[in-house]
Write a protein that holds these residues in place. Structure first.
Motif: not given
Length: 330
Positions: A12, A14, A55, A58, A61-62, A64, A66, A73, A75-76, A82
């Motif tokens: 992860i 940020k 992060t 969420r 927003e990260p 990069d 997962e 995931n 983040y997707k 969410m």
């Protein structure tokens, strides 16, 4: 750990754009948190631990990485996806004076997430749930109609805890939940968190800089420095057998309530200042302050690897330190 992780954080990151540079607040951390455990995250102010907590769920927003939860995931996920996960992820904020809306009553504060997620159809049912939550955190029904300014710091943090519990979450990020409280109240709040965990099966990420309290509440502990994870082990192993030079220095600063022992113990004093997290060099972030640093440390970032069973360290000289063949250079 035999169980499957409740959440898995994988690489992860940020970053924040600041002026002409990039502030790498969290720069590639990875760890698992298992059901029912408390994972402690410690480090100096500014090391990125609060950013990591926000992060992970969420709120930020990260950049990069997962976050795996229920084999997905996070983040997707779309906005609607969410919304479902948000019921399971909650946060207890650091400052109980700033995290509660001063214009809302306690009933309105705690019932707000219930309304947003349409948990109860009538106000009567929501009110009953609010009273249930207040009693769960050691408050009572008469507190429901009061405003935040009518409460002490410890009581406000209990209100924040009640709000976090409203949706029956599985995972709660506790972002320095006791640092703004009087010392006499801190133990009460931590004991309440432990009691709630036992009764409700909660899983915590407990972020703090009070190393003694982290040891008391945590099952495993991760140590962060300038956005990187330096060491991760069980609480007992980390405190009794620290390996990374930064962890050793941190733990040597914990006061011992025994004047004789405190007077004779060795305090590791780090030289130099903490480097800037803006566009840092691609090396070991601790190299400039580390008494064990060699040229390799200033050229290549160390791998975060398992040095002993369930004990992970990011240090080129970790094995030498364990085997006591490494001598301080500085």
């Amino acid at each position: 750990m035999m169980a499957e992780p409740l959440i898995s954080a994988k690489n992860i990151k940020k970053y924040f754009e600041v002026g002409k540079g990039t502030l790498k607040a969290v720069d590639g951390i990875s760890f698992d948190i298992y059901p029912g455990e408390t994972f402690g995250l410690v480090g100096e102010s500014g090391c990125g631990k609060s950013t990591a907590g926000r992060t992970i769920i969420r709120l930020y927003e990260p950049t990069d990485g997962e976050l795996i939860f229920n084999e997905k995931n996070v983040y997707k996920l779309s906005h609607s996806g969410m919304q479902e996960v948000r019921k399971d992820f909650q946060m207890i904020f650091q400052d109980p004076y700033a995290s509660l809306n001063p214009r809302m009553t306690v009933e309105e504060i705690i019932s707000e997430p219930l309304e947003i997620h349409h948990m109860y159809k009538t106000r009567k049912k929501r009110y009953e749930r609010v009273i249930e939550l207040l009693k769960l955190v050691g408050l009572n029904e008469e507190h429901a109609m009061r405003f935040p300014h009518e409460f002490s710091g410890g009581q406000r943090q209990r209100i924040g805890i009640a709000r976090a519990l409203a949706l029956n979450p599985k995972f709660i990020v506790c972002d320095e939940p006791i640092s703004a409280l009087d010392v006499s109240i801190q133990a009460q709040v931590v004991n309440l968190l432990k009691e709630l965990q036992d009764n409700l099966g909660l899983t915590y990420l407990f972020i703090a800089h009070d190393l003694s309290m982290v040891r008391y509440i945590s099952d495993r502990v991760g140590v962060m420095y300038l956005g990187h994870m330096m060491e991760l082990a069980t609480s007992e192993d980390l405190y009794e057998n620290p390996i990374h030079p930064y962890t050793k220095a941190l733990l040597s600063a914990i006061p011992i309530p025994n004047p004789g022992v405190q007077r004779d113990r060795h305090r590791i004093m780090l030289e130099g200042d903490v480097p800037s997290p803006i566009d840092p060099e691609d090396n070991c972030r601790f190299a400039d302050r580390c008494p064990y640093a060699i040229s390799k440390c200033k050229e290549i970032p160390p791998e975060f690897e398992e040095i002993q069973e369930n004990h992970f360290v990011a240090c080129h000289r970790a094995k030498e330190i364990v085997n006591k063949t490494a001598e301080p250079i500085k």
